[in-house]
Design an enzyme around this catalytic site. Structure first.
Site, PDB file in Angstrom:
ATOM      1  CG  HIS A  18      -1.930  -1.128   1.194  1.00  0.00           C
ATOM      2  ND1 HIS A  18      -3.234  -0.954   0.815  1.00  0.00           N
ATOM      3  CD2 HIS A  18      -1.800  -2.446   1.473  1.00  0.00           C
ATOM      4  CE1 HIS A  18      -3.876  -2.107   0.863  1.00  0.00           C
ATOM      5  NE2 HIS A  18      -3.025  -3.032   1.267  1.00  0.00           N
ATOM      6  CG  ASP A 115      -4.976   1.936   1.276  1.00  0.00           C
ATOM      7  OD1 ASP A 115      -3.760   1.830   1.274  1.00  0.00           O
ATOM      8  OD2 ASP A 115      -5.734   0.986   0.971  1.00  0.00           O
ATOM      9  CB  THR A 138      -2.880  -0.404  -3.434  1.00  0.00           C
ATOM     10  OG1 THR A 138      -3.634  -1.229  -2.548  1.00  0.00           O
ATOM     11  CG2 THR A 138      -2.793   1.001  -2.864  1.00  0.00           C
ATOM     12  CD  GLU A 371       7.809  -2.722  -8.293  1.00  0.00           C
ATOM     13  OE1 GLU A 371       8.436  -3.776  -8.043  1.00  0.00           O
ATOM     14  OE2 GLU A 371       7.373  -1.957  -7.413  1.00  0.00           O
ATOM     15  N   GLY A 386      -4.175 -13.880  -0.619  1.00  0.00           N
ATOM     16  CA  GLY A 386      -4.728 -12.554  -0.913  1.00  0.00           C
ATOM     17  C   GLY A 386      -5.154 -12.443  -2.372  1.00  0.00           C
TER      18      GLY A 386
HETATM   19 BR1  BUP Z   1      10.689  -8.077  -0.726  1.00  0.00          BR
HETATM   20  C1  BUP Z   1      10.986  -6.488  -1.650  1.00  0.00           C
HETATM   21  N1  BUP Z   1      12.473  -4.859  -2.494  1.00  0.00           N
HETATM   22  O1  BUP Z   1      13.314  -6.620  -1.415  1.00  0.00           O
HETATM   23  P1  BUP Z   1       3.846  -6.094  -3.699  1.00  0.00           P
HETATM   24  C2  BUP Z   1       9.936  -5.750  -2.112  1.00  0.00           C
HETATM   25  N2  BUP Z   1      10.167  -4.580  -2.776  1.00  0.00           N
HETATM   26  O2  BUP Z   1      11.680  -3.095  -3.590  1.00  0.00           O
HETATM   27  P2  BUP Z   1       3.658  -7.436  -1.029  1.00  0.00           P
HETATM   28  C3  BUP Z   1      11.452  -4.134  -2.990  1.00  0.00           C
HETATM   29  O3  BUP Z   1       7.960  -3.836  -2.322  1.00  0.00           O
HETATM   30  P3  BUP Z   1       1.048  -6.687  -0.320  1.00  0.00           P
HETATM   31  C4  BUP Z   1      12.319  -6.021  -1.818  1.00  0.00           C
HETATM   32  O4  BUP Z   1       9.241  -3.791  -5.612  1.00  0.00           O
HETATM   33  C5  BUP Z   1       7.071  -3.761  -4.476  1.00  0.00           C
HETATM   34  O5  BUP Z   1       7.051  -2.426  -4.914  1.00  0.00           O
HETATM   35  C6  BUP Z   1       8.495  -4.287  -4.527  1.00  0.00           C
HETATM   36  O6  BUP Z   1       4.667  -4.918  -3.051  1.00  0.00           O
HETATM   37  C7  BUP Z   1       9.042  -3.780  -3.251  1.00  0.00           C
HETATM   38  O7  BUP Z   1       3.792  -7.263  -2.653  1.00  0.00           O
HETATM   39  C8  BUP Z   1       6.749  -3.808  -3.003  1.00  0.00           C
HETATM   40  O8  BUP Z   1       4.539  -6.636  -4.876  1.00  0.00           O
HETATM   41  C9  BUP Z   1       5.968  -5.041  -2.616  1.00  0.00           C
HETATM   42  O9  BUP Z   1       2.503  -5.536  -3.974  1.00  0.00           O
HETATM   43  O10 BUP Z   1       2.587  -6.491  -0.518  1.00  0.00           O
HETATM   44  O11 BUP Z   1       4.856  -6.970  -0.359  1.00  0.00           O
HETATM   45  O12 BUP Z   1       3.247  -8.846  -0.810  1.00  0.00           O
HETATM   46  O13 BUP Z   1       0.837  -8.102   0.119  1.00  0.00           O
HETATM   47  O14 BUP Z   1       0.697  -5.702   0.763  1.00  0.00           O
HETATM   48  O15 BUP Z   1       0.456  -6.389  -1.654  1.00  0.00           O
END
Ligand code: BUP
Length: 468
Positions: A18, A115, A138, A371, A386
């Site tokens: 988020h 959010d 998000t 990404e 999720g």
């Molecule tokens: Br681990 C990691 N570096 O080492 P998601 C994650 N990220 O930049 P998640 C890094 O965290 P939810 C690391 O690039 C992305 O922007 C990654 O978000 C960054 O998954 C973010 O991909 C992670 O949506 O979150 O962490 O499971 O479950 O809350 O959606």
């Protein structure tokens, strides 16, 4: 007036999934779209990654103002076993009705962006305050359409056959199979279900919904939301993604390393498209057995790899060393010539954009998918919980990668074996057609976010509405 500079207050919830898109939105609005921006956050954050991220953001972008939320404590014993991030959502939902008035008055806000996890409590308060309130969703547009439709599905289902979750046919979009529906939502009494349903019902009262996707990635869902097929009277939908990453120096290097991008240097030394990047996001470790099979599978694939290993639900509790997680030093010693395995945070966006990376084994958190789309790296989808299975479906439909649907969260169908992991990695790395398709997704993402592209124009239109 039409020329005034809007002051937009952003209200993210908790978890990197988020915070990351909120930070990206904040920077886009203040750097490229002429807005004053404040971001309200509650400290201490649930995870260490979140607090590092916020510190770095506010230092690198001083134009984004920081507002602090002092949350009332939540009696967590009333929610035994609840996920710490869901508990934080709940604490914020309970505190915001009384915090919001003074917050926006003090900041002279002209618009709010909440959010999705907080939206059903924030939208009515904003209305009382006379402020337009948009939602930043998000996750994917597919998930947004599901969220918007799910309350109606539940109403019809409980009135009819008497319960039990089935596949959910989202009008105008597509059928979401039962197995892709977030686990928590199968239980109507789950804390997350109650929040999710309330937020879904409340969406029609938002001034609009921003979603971090682009028309070309999810054409069906975006169109169905816009033309009212998903829910009648749905507010305007602004597909504004993939939101541009914000870059700042990383502050989380392992002991003894210099504060530099050691993993980028390692990538620099690898041939083009030779490395498999492996990450299951910032939350929830794999089971021990699955971790060992994955390690063996990566080794058996024969490919180079960069693996970000997580060991706990919240990184603050994650004290176990890398060797302990992977069953001893031997594995690390054996793969050392061609692998980098780390527990530390890496700047994932930079990794994905590196020419050495040829494939991404991903849990399909939505930010990770966006990404991958921006960088055109083919995804081997391995969703776990999720919204990740819905997102994996988007990946497969869009041609961004492959989803082996039998691969599941452990405990349900057992672990995925090392042999299977190795075989799928080899096939994705050898798939030139898949690489071309992923490159086409990247080109479409670039076109959407460039000045004049659909996502750029949508964000500008949203800002125009905040000018009032
Ligand atoms: Br681990 C990691 N570096 O080492 P998601 C994650 N990220 O930049 P998640 C890094 O965290 P939810 C690391 O690039 C992305 O922007 C990654 O978000 C960054 O998954 C973010 O991909 C992670 O949506 O979150 O962490 O499971 O479950 O809350 O959606």
């Amino acid at each position: 007036s039409g020329e005034s500079r809007p002051h937009i207050v952003l209200l993210p919830s908790a978890g990197m999934g988020h915070l990351v898109p909120f930070g990206r939105l904040a920077v886009a609005l203040s750097s490229s779209h002429g807005c004053d921006v404040s971001m309200a956050t509650a400290v201490p954050t649930v995870s260490a990654a979140e607090s590092r991220h916020l510190e770095a953001l506010f230092v690198a972008y001083p134009s984004v103002r920081r507002l602090d939320l002092q949350l009332a404590p939540l009696d967590e014993s009333r929610f035994p076993g609840a996920d710490p991030f869901f508990l934080r959502f709940e604490a914020m939902r309970r505190s915001l009705p009384s915090l919001l008035g003074p917050l926006v008055a003090g900041a002279s806000a002209s618009a709010l962006v909440t959010d999705i996890a907080l939206s059903s409590v924030v939208i009515p308060v904003a209305r009382d305050l006379g402020l337009p309130c948009h939602v930043l969703f998000t996750a994917s547009a597919a998930m947004l359409s599901f969220c918007a439709h799910f309350p109606a599905y539940l109403d019809a289902n409980s009135a009819g056959s008497g319960g039990g979750m089935g596949d959910v046919d989202v009008p105008g979009v597509y059928r979401i199979p039962k197995s892709s529906i977030p686990q928590a939502l199968h239980d109507p009494n789950h804390l997350f279900t109650q929040q999710f349903v309330a937020n879904g019902r409340g969406l029609v009262h938002a001034a609009g919904v921003l979603v971090n996707t682009f028309d070309g990635l999810e054409p069906e869902a975006v169109a169905a939301l816009r033309d009212g097929a998903v829910a009648a009277g749905f507010p305007p939908v602004f597909a504004v993604g993939p939101l541009r990453p914000v870059t700042f120096p990383t502050t989380d290097e392992p002991e003894g390393k210099k504060k530099d991008y050691y993993y980028m240097e390692w990538l620099d030394a690898q041939p083009a498209r030779s490395v498999v990047y492996v990450s299951f996001g910032s939350r929830k470790a794999l089971s021990r057995d699955q971790m060992l099979e994955l390690a063996a599978g990566l080794e058996a694939s024969g490919h180079r790899f960069l693996w970000v290993v997580k060991g706990a639900v919240v990184d603050k509790d994650d004290a176990e060393g890398l060797a302990d997680l992977l069953g001893g030093e031997e594995f690390l010693d054996r793969v050392k010539p061609r692998a980098l395995v780390t527990k530390a945070w890496v700047e994932q966006e930079a990794v994905l954009r590196h020419a050495a990376v040829g494939a991404f084994v991903s849990h399909c958190g939505w930010n990770s998918v966006t990404e991958a789309a921006r960088s055109g790296v083919p995804v081997l989808a391995w969703p776990r919980f999720g919204d990740q299975r819905v997102n994996a479906g988007v990946v497969a439909r869009a041609g961004l990668g492959k989803w082996v649907e039998g691969w599941s969260w452990e405990g349900e169908d057992g672990v995925v074996t090392a042999e299977e992991v190795a075989e799928k990695i080899k096939s994705v790395m050898a798939d030139d057609d898949g690489a071309k398709k992923a490159a086409r997704v990247r080109n479409a993402a670039e076109a959407a976010t460039a000045e004049g592209g659909s996502s750029y124009r949508n964000l500008a239109e949203f800002v125009g509405r905040c000018r009032g």
